[in-house]
Design a protein around this motif. Structure first.
Motif, PDB file in Angstrom:
ATOM      1  N   MET A   1      32.421 -11.718 -37.587  1.00  0.00           N
ATOM      2  CA  MET A   1      31.630 -11.714 -36.401  1.00  0.00           C
ATOM      3  C   MET A   1      32.510 -11.237 -35.257  1.00  0.00           C
ATOM      4  N   ILE A   2      31.966 -10.392 -34.409  1.00  0.00           N
ATOM      5  CA  ILE A   2      32.703  -9.890 -33.248  1.00  0.00           C
ATOM      6  C   ILE A   2      31.907 -10.232 -31.993  1.00  0.00           C
ATOM      7  N   TYR A   3      32.563 -10.897 -31.062  1.00  0.00           N
ATOM      8  CA  TYR A   3      31.967 -11.200 -29.762  1.00  0.00           C
ATOM      9  C   TYR A   3      32.743 -10.400 -28.721  1.00  0.00           C
ATOM     10  N   ASP A   4      32.052  -9.548 -27.996  1.00  0.00           N
ATOM     11  CA  ASP A   4      32.698  -8.629 -27.063  1.00  0.00           C
ATOM     12  C   ASP A   4      32.522  -9.081 -25.620  1.00  0.00           C
ATOM     13  N   ASN A   5      33.617  -9.026 -24.862  1.00  0.00           N
ATOM     14  CA  ASN A   5      33.627  -9.289 -23.427  1.00  0.00           C
ATOM     15  C   ASN A   5      33.058 -10.665 -23.067  1.00  0.00           C
ATOM     16  N   ILE A  12      30.772 -19.179 -26.471  1.00  0.00           N
ATOM     17  CA  ILE A  12      30.666 -19.016 -27.931  1.00  0.00           C
ATOM     18  C   ILE A  12      30.985 -20.283 -28.707  1.00  0.00           C
ATOM     19  N   SER A  13      31.288 -21.366 -28.043  1.00  0.00           N
ATOM     20  CA  SER A  13      31.741 -22.576 -28.750  1.00  0.00           C
ATOM     21  C   SER A  13      30.754 -23.048 -29.816  1.00  0.00           C
ATOM     22  N   LYS A  14      29.469 -22.904 -29.589  1.00  0.00           N
ATOM     23  CA  LYS A  14      28.478 -23.334 -30.583  1.00  0.00           C
ATOM     24  C   LYS A  14      28.126 -22.235 -31.580  1.00  0.00           C
ATOM     25  N   SER A  27      37.930 -10.486 -24.441  1.00  0.00           N
ATOM     26  CA  SER A  27      37.700 -11.090 -23.130  1.00  0.00           C
ATOM     27  C   SER A  27      38.793 -10.660 -22.170  1.00  0.00           C
ATOM     28  N   ARG A  28      38.473 -10.618 -20.921  1.00  0.00           N
ATOM     29  CA  ARG A  28      39.500 -10.381 -19.905  1.00  0.00           C
ATOM     30  C   ARG A  28      40.089 -11.711 -19.429  1.00  0.00           C
ATOM     31  N   ASN A  29      39.510 -12.795 -19.879  1.00  0.00           N
ATOM     32  CA  ASN A  29      39.993 -14.133 -19.551  1.00  0.00           C
ATOM     33  C   ASN A  29      41.166 -14.470 -20.469  1.00  0.00           C
ATOM     34  N   THR A  30      42.291 -14.837 -19.920  1.00  0.00           N
ATOM     35  CA  THR A  30      43.474 -15.156 -20.729  1.00  0.00           C
ATOM     36  C   THR A  30      43.616 -16.646 -21.011  1.00  0.00           C
TER      37      THR A  30
END
Length: 58
Positions: A1-5, A12-14, A27-30
């Motif tokens: 599964m790929i989740y983008d941005n 996406i936790s659930k 993600s741009r979130n580090t």
């Protein structure tokens, strides 16, 4: 599964697999609770090659 941005982990936790499987999150979130790596923007061919490599398909 790929989740983008994805802006943050809560989004996406659930949606994570309950057991087994692999996911890729961009993600741009580090600030992520699990390990992360920093990559630059890929071209389409670079993206395909990288995904195949990390999934062990090469």
């Amino acid at each position: 599964m790929i989740y983008d941005n994805i802006p943050n982990y809560e989004v996406i936790s659930k949606l994570r697999p309950a057991k087994g499987g692999k996911i890729i999150v961009t993600s741009r979130n580090t600030e992520w609770p699990q390990g992360s790596i920093v990559v630059d923007v890929f071209t389409s061919p670079e993206s395909e090659s990288y995904i195949k490599k990390i999934l062990g398909q090469i």
